[in-house]
Design an enzyme around this catalytic site. Structure first.
Site, PDB file in Angstrom:
ATOM      1  N   VAL A  21       9.362  -4.973  41.698  1.00 59.50           N
ATOM      2  CA  VAL A  21      10.457  -5.923  41.422  1.00 59.50           C
ATOM      3  C   VAL A  21      11.726  -5.123  41.106  1.00 59.50           C
ATOM      4  CG1 VAL A  21      11.256  -7.601  39.684  1.00 59.50           C
ATOM      5  CG2 VAL A  21       8.950  -7.788  40.652  1.00 59.50           C
ATOM      6  N   PRO A  60      18.772  -5.410  38.181  1.00 57.66           N
ATOM      7  CA  PRO A  60      20.117  -4.822  38.127  1.00 57.66           C
ATOM      8  C   PRO A  60      20.231  -3.960  36.862  1.00 57.66           C
ATOM      9  CG  PRO A  60      20.212  -7.187  38.577  1.00 57.66           C
ATOM     10  CD  PRO A  60      18.807  -6.879  38.143  1.00 57.66           C
ATOM     11  N   GLY A 114      22.904  -5.156  32.363  1.00 60.07           N
ATOM     12  CA  GLY A 114      22.804  -6.579  32.047  1.00 60.07           C
ATOM     13  C   GLY A 114      23.654  -6.925  30.842  1.00 60.07           C
ATOM     14  N   LEU A 115      23.856  -8.201  30.613  1.00 66.20           N
ATOM     15  CA  LEU A 115      24.570  -8.646  29.410  1.00 66.20           C
ATOM     16  C   LEU A 115      23.556  -8.876  28.295  1.00 66.20           C
ATOM     17  CD1 LEU A 115      27.354  -9.731  28.217  1.00 66.20           C
ATOM     18  CD2 LEU A 115      26.397 -12.003  28.632  1.00 66.20           C
ATOM     19  N   GLY A 116      23.796  -8.264  27.142  1.00 65.66           N
ATOM     20  CA  GLY A 116      22.973  -8.515  25.963  1.00 65.66           C
ATOM     21  C   GLY A 116      23.588  -9.630  25.133  1.00 65.66           C
ATOM     22  N   ASP A 162      19.878 -10.481  29.182  1.00 63.79           N
ATOM     23  CA  ASP A 162      18.759 -10.207  28.284  1.00 63.79           C
ATOM     24  C   ASP A 162      18.907 -11.032  27.012  1.00 63.79           C
ATOM     25  OD1 ASP A 162      16.546  -8.440  27.050  1.00 63.79           O
ATOM     26  OD2 ASP A 162      18.184  -8.316  25.603  1.00 63.79           O
ATOM     27  N   TYR A 168      16.623 -14.500  18.991  1.00 65.86           N
ATOM     28  CA  TYR A 168      18.094 -14.563  18.917  1.00 65.86           C
ATOM     29  C   TYR A 168      18.585 -16.001  18.777  1.00 65.86           C
ATOM     30  CZ  TYR A 168      17.910  -9.889  21.188  1.00 65.86           C
ATOM     31  OH  TYR A 168      17.647  -8.599  21.532  1.00 65.86           O
ATOM     32  N   LYS A 202      12.216 -12.339  25.254  1.00 68.35           N
ATOM     33  CA  LYS A 202      11.195 -11.646  24.453  1.00 68.35           C
ATOM     34  C   LYS A 202      10.421 -12.632  23.585  1.00 68.35           C
ATOM     35  CE  LYS A 202      14.693  -8.058  24.027  1.00 68.35           C
ATOM     36  NZ  LYS A 202      15.926  -8.841  24.002  1.00 68.35           N
ATOM     37  N   HIS A 219       8.604  -8.519  21.756  1.00 72.55           N
ATOM     38  CA  HIS A 219       9.833  -8.083  21.087  1.00 72.55           C
ATOM     39  C   HIS A 219       9.639  -6.781  20.299  1.00 72.55           C
ATOM     40  CE1 HIS A 219      13.848  -9.786  19.529  1.00 72.55           C
ATOM     41  NE2 HIS A 219      13.822  -8.492  19.274  1.00 72.55           N
TER      42      HIS A 219
END
Ligand code: A2P
Length: 294
Positions: A10, A13, A16-18, A43, A48, A73, A106
């Site tokens: 797989v 990219p 990524g944006l956190g 992500d 969160y 996660k 996580h």
């Protein structure tokens, strides 16, 4: 954008944006903005508490769901075989998707490792059923990885760990590489060294003079240099920002190259001191956190 190929074929990219510590009301906006300017990897995490807003940002952007790599996660209080299967349903439901691109644990639960194994077994079954395209872990140290690998079947595709110039986790990177696991850096520009409540009293890596000097030499910012350092060393990086200018700045890292000497000078900044929690010392309160239903 560069794609990385995971150990199951797989592609992901690299940048990524956190959204760690992105307030729910800002998250949808940040995700939509990131997708607008070209990010294709987000992500998040159940813990969160902004998976719903990530899904909303994705829909608001108008970008096709299949074009975006979604990673989330499972929090430790949802560890266990049935609990983790259900955690997938909660995450997919909040994100508003049928499948996830990457689902990771996580962190290990070192004092309850059997529940960590059971949770990972659930990830294996979600992978076999095509509900997730790849599975992995986060905050695993080499000894956690060894135990997991000995007791499960699918080698994690990713290990997401704290990794910035002041904490380079060489032993983790070597263990990951030895097993074909991609190292993904959380806090890749060292936010953990200056976040209020986390970075208090610490030196901010964003203000490091060596990084400033390298940034000046390339006409780039310190954040861009740190991201480039991670990308050139083959890591996935997921900088967090809710600010449109900084979201764009963090994406503008594909038009310059650090020299070998620059990479080595950044490597040499390692202090060996982590900014975030020690994965071997989870707080009891972690296990009491209730992750909402979708
Ligand atoms: P903000 O969301 O206001 O931009 P990390 O991902 O390494 O933990 O870093 C995240 C932290 O760094 C957040 O506080 C974020 O704040 C800030 N940040 C993100 N991008 C940049 C940048 N390009 N320059 C300076 N600070 C940044």
């Amino acid at each position: 954008m560069i794609d990385l190929t995971l150990n199951n074929g797989v592609t992901l990219p690299t940048l990524g944006l956190g959204v760690f510590q992105s307030a729910p009301e800002e998250t949808a906006q940040a995700v939509a903005e990131a997708l607008r300017i070209g990010y294709r990897h987000i992500d998040t995490a159940a813990a969160y508490r902004n998976e719903r807003e990530v899904g909303e940002g994705l829909r608001r952007s108008g970008v096709d769901r299949d074009e975006v790599f979604l990673e989330t996660k499972v929090w430790v209080s949802d560890f266990g075989y049935d609990q983790t299967l259900h955690a997938f349903e909660k995450a997919a439901g909040k994100l508003g998707v049928d499948t996830l691109d990457l689902l990771i644990l996580h962190q290990p639960a070192p004092t309850r490792f059997e529940t960590t194994i059971a949770a990972y077994r659930a990830l294996e079954s979600l992978l076999a059923d095509g509900r997730v395209r790849a599975i992995g872990v986060s905050n695993f140290m080499p000894h956690h990885l060894e135990r997991l690998l000995a007791e499960t079947d699918v080698v994690p595709a990713v290990n997401q760990v704290e990794l910035h110039p002041y904490f380079t986790q060489r032993a983790v990177q070597e263990a990951d590489a030895a097993h074909g696991i991609l190292t993904q850096a959380w806090s890749p520009i060292g936010g953990i060294t200056f976040y209020p409540g986390w970075g208090d009293g610490k030196r901010s890596v964003l203000e490091d003079p060596t990084i400033a000097e390298i940034a000046d030499a390339h006409g780039k910012t310190p954040a861009q240099v740190m991201l480039r350092w991670g990308i050139q060393q083959g890591r996935s990086v997921i900088p967090k920002s809710t600010n449109p200018a900084r979201i764009a700045e963090n994406f503008d890292v594909f038009d310059f190259e650090l020299t070998g000497e620059h990479l080595a000078r950044i490597d040499a900044l390692d202090t060996g001191v982590r900014g975030g929690p020690d994965p071997d010392q989870p707080r009891d309160a972690f296990f009491d956190v209730v992750i909402d239903e979708a």
